[in-house]
Enzyme design. Structure first.
Site, PDB file in Angstrom:
ATOM      1  N   CYS A   1      41.747  50.438  39.187  1.00  0.00           N
ATOM      2  CA  CYS A   1      41.743  51.701  38.449  1.00  0.00           C
ATOM      3  C   CYS A   1      41.021  51.575  37.102  1.00  0.00           C
ATOM      4  O   CYS A   1      41.311  50.643  36.353  1.00  0.00           O
ATOM      5  CB  CYS A   1      43.185  52.148  38.225  1.00  0.00           C
TER       6      CYS A   1
ATOM      7  N   CYS B   1      44.745  50.089  42.834  1.00  0.00           N
ATOM      8  CA  CYS B   1      45.220  51.380  43.330  1.00  0.00           C
ATOM      9  C   CYS B   1      46.492  51.177  44.168  1.00  0.00           C
ATOM     10  O   CYS B   1      46.489  50.425  45.136  1.00  0.00           O
ATOM     11  CB  CYS B   1      44.128  52.020  44.183  1.00  0.00           C
TER      12      CYS B   1
ATOM     13  N   CYS C   1      48.012  53.376  46.029  1.00  0.00           N
ATOM     14  CA  CYS C   1      48.095  54.314  47.148  1.00  0.00           C
ATOM     15  C   CYS C   1      47.375  53.827  48.393  1.00  0.00           C
ATOM     16  O   CYS C   1      47.150  54.591  49.314  1.00  0.00           O
ATOM     17  CB  CYS C   1      47.540  55.669  46.712  1.00  0.00           C
TER      18      CYS C   1
END
Length: 113
Positions: free
Chosen positions: A73, A54, A56
């Protein structure tokens, strides 16, 4: 200078995401630049660690985090509850959801230039 993912990795992330949206009944963000940025981040992390981690989140040690697979992910919150922190995969009722389940290679390229 900002890093860019390998084009083959970016393409594999695009194909994965297009398939995943359709399989899970989720949609891309109405602002496709969000989709493009997340896909590029996933590809960069995959180039760096071998995993689509990920993009973020902040990690003290990306490789160690990738080994745990929680934020790879699709991450555990996405798999279990359809909660995507990155806004890559959105349920239809999400206010930011579009009706798009696919992003074309050319569109992705344009959004990242």
């Amino acid at each position: 200078m900002e890093s860019k993912p390998e084009s083959s990795t970016l393409e594999s992330m695009r194909l994965f995401a297009n398939t995943y949206t359709k399989r899970t009944g989720t949609y891309y963000c109405s602002d496709l630049s969000v989709t493009a940025t997340v896909l590029a981040g996933l590809a960069l992390n995959k180039d760096e660690t071998g995993y689509a981690l990920c993009p973020c989140r902040h990690y003290e040690n990306k490789s160690a985090e990738a080994d745990l697979s929680y934020w790879t992910c699709p991450c555990i919150p996405m798999i279990e509850r359809k909660e995507c922190h990155c806004m890559l995969f959105l349920p239809e009722e999400n206010v930011f959801s579009s009706d798009e389940q696919e992003i074309a290679k050319n569109d992705l390229s344009k959004l990242l230039t």
